[in-house]
Design an enzyme around this catalytic site. Sequence first.
Site, PDB file in Angstrom:
ATOM      1  N   GLU A 149      35.383 -14.636  46.208  1.00  0.00           N
ATOM      2  CA  GLU A 149      36.689 -14.116  45.762  1.00  0.00           C
ATOM      3  C   GLU A 149      36.545 -12.796  45.015  1.00  0.00           C
ATOM      4  O   GLU A 149      37.294 -12.507  44.093  1.00  0.00           O
ATOM      5  CB  GLU A 149      37.423 -15.143  44.884  1.00  0.00           C
ATOM      6  CG  GLU A 149      37.686 -16.456  45.560  1.00  0.00           C
ATOM      7  CD  GLU A 149      38.421 -16.309  46.886  1.00  0.00           C
ATOM      8  OE1 GLU A 149      39.150 -15.341  47.048  1.00  0.00           O
ATOM      9  OE2 GLU A 149      38.247 -17.177  47.756  1.00  0.00           O
ATOM     10  N   GLY A 150      35.592 -11.993  45.440  1.00  0.00           N
ATOM     11  CA  GLY A 150      35.320 -10.716  44.792  1.00  0.00           C
ATOM     12  C   GLY A 150      34.227 -10.896  43.766  1.00  0.00           C
ATOM     13  O   GLY A 150      34.415 -11.606  42.766  1.00  0.00           O
TER      14      GLY A 150
END
Length: 594
Positions: A440-441
């Site tokens: 998610e980054g």
Amino acid sequence: MASYSAPLRDMRYVLFDLLDGESLARLPGCEDFTRDLIDPVLDEAAKLCEQVLHPLNRSGDEEGCRLENGVVRTPQGFPEAYRLFREGGWTSIGCDPAYGGQGWPKSVATLVEEMICSSNLSFGMYPGLSHGAYVSLHAHGSAELKDLYLPRLVDGTWAGTMCLTEPHCGTDLGLLRTKAVPQEDGSYKITGTKIFISAGDHDLTDNIIHLVLARLPDAPKGVKGISLFLVPKRLVDAEGNPGPANGVSCGALEHKMGIKASATCVLNFDESTGWLIGEPHKGMRAMFAMMNTERLSVGVQGLGLAEAAYQGSVAYARERIQGRALSAPAHPELAADPIIVHPDVRRMLLTQRAYIEGSRALALWVARAVDDEERAADPAERAAAGEFVALLTPVVKALLTDLGFESTNLGLQVFGGHGYIREHGMEQYVRDCRIAQIYEGTNGVQALDLIGRKLPAQAGRNLRRFFHPVSDFINARIEDESQAALIQPLAKAFVRLQQATAHIARVGLAKPDEAAAAATEYLRLFGLVALGYLWARMAEISRGKLDDDPDGFHRAKLATARFYMDRLLPQTGALFSIIMAGGESILGFEEAAF
């Protein structure tokens, strides 16, 4: 053997004492969510996590998922646990009642989410990804798509995924190659390969709804040419009955370091039929509705695993006897003293405790703001809450996963050699937690997002949503000698954060690489100050409750707050020095010398 008991006492303290959870019932649509309703739901969630999910955690890790003749099988017990989870309504608690959801506030749903992550993160990935797909489709899908697919995502009979990453592109989604070809009936044919797809295929539901990023034939280059499509594993008729396969297949299962009971798949789309979500070439906007939700959830994953590791390490430190206390035997009747008497063991346990309880307060503070952003009657109040959430989302994702990994490692260290072997479950927490800093980054990307987007947004207005309440709190108490041990360290750290923020803003305009070189340290500085502020608030609350403290809960709160201010918040001094030193030692290093 690891055990888990939901920390309901502290959860209720944060929600009701720190964040005035009773005020949730004043929000439109939340009138029924009083403490009389919230408390028994938290109790039931705890039972499910302690009695159903946690017993499958180690066995699921050891068995893992398997791909057999094109079919992905989850570990033994997972399908039955998912059926209980779905029948209990847990897939629907945070969803819109218009589609069969229960409409619970985000703040309460976050506490349930933490329990799931503590007890069995791999299991939690399946409903977690489904909820992310729900969020994106609910925000950007057409009425027809929402009416057909959302009720089944909400009740858990179908699952969902998010399909972004490809073999040649991860963070840089502008490079993706998956194609979407328009058809005469308004649908699209999707062709391409996606990797690292969490919960990408499994045997828990009879259909899976994939949200897929792809390019239309006329798409501009880069991220401005990406569209989002809904692609079901099985095609669905007008009544919502799953039909024939839709050209979606699992090509392989990733062999991972952790979360082994979560099926992380290579997915192949072979002219699969899909439907556009939102506008053409605006897929990133639609996908970020999901990703922002998921980033908060990933932060909670770090928190949940840290809590589980802390419980295990405390129990072990009380039981394991080794050596004697240096001053005098603490338990002369025993052959040796429990290791909890040793200063370094106590340091590790207190570090875990201070980070966990501070992180829980931060996660719930942001989740409570999400409730205001989504439901407050006053548009100005909704806007202010949204600015606060936007600012703090990268901090929650990165800080809580960094601290979660540090805390699980400390838990393993308390066990010593026994932590390194499988029997006690500690090494699994370390392995499971490591991915949270990546997906998610990555946390480095979160730091860049904070300094590059969130700080300058609206000419820095978002910063006021955090800086003003912290400043007001400090200024109202700085002369109070009874609170000096907590307020003065917080005040010094806050000044460092203000000065570092001004430096980042100034340098970033002329030398963005220079600001980027300090981004990770800046996010950590920001996060530690946020925890310090929340610890000071919690200490003030608990100080007022000492006269009625039969279990010592509030005395422990005050002692943990003091430890945080004395031993953890001082990191801000070193972080500030690093930020102000500049980036030349990083940027000026010759590439060939690496």
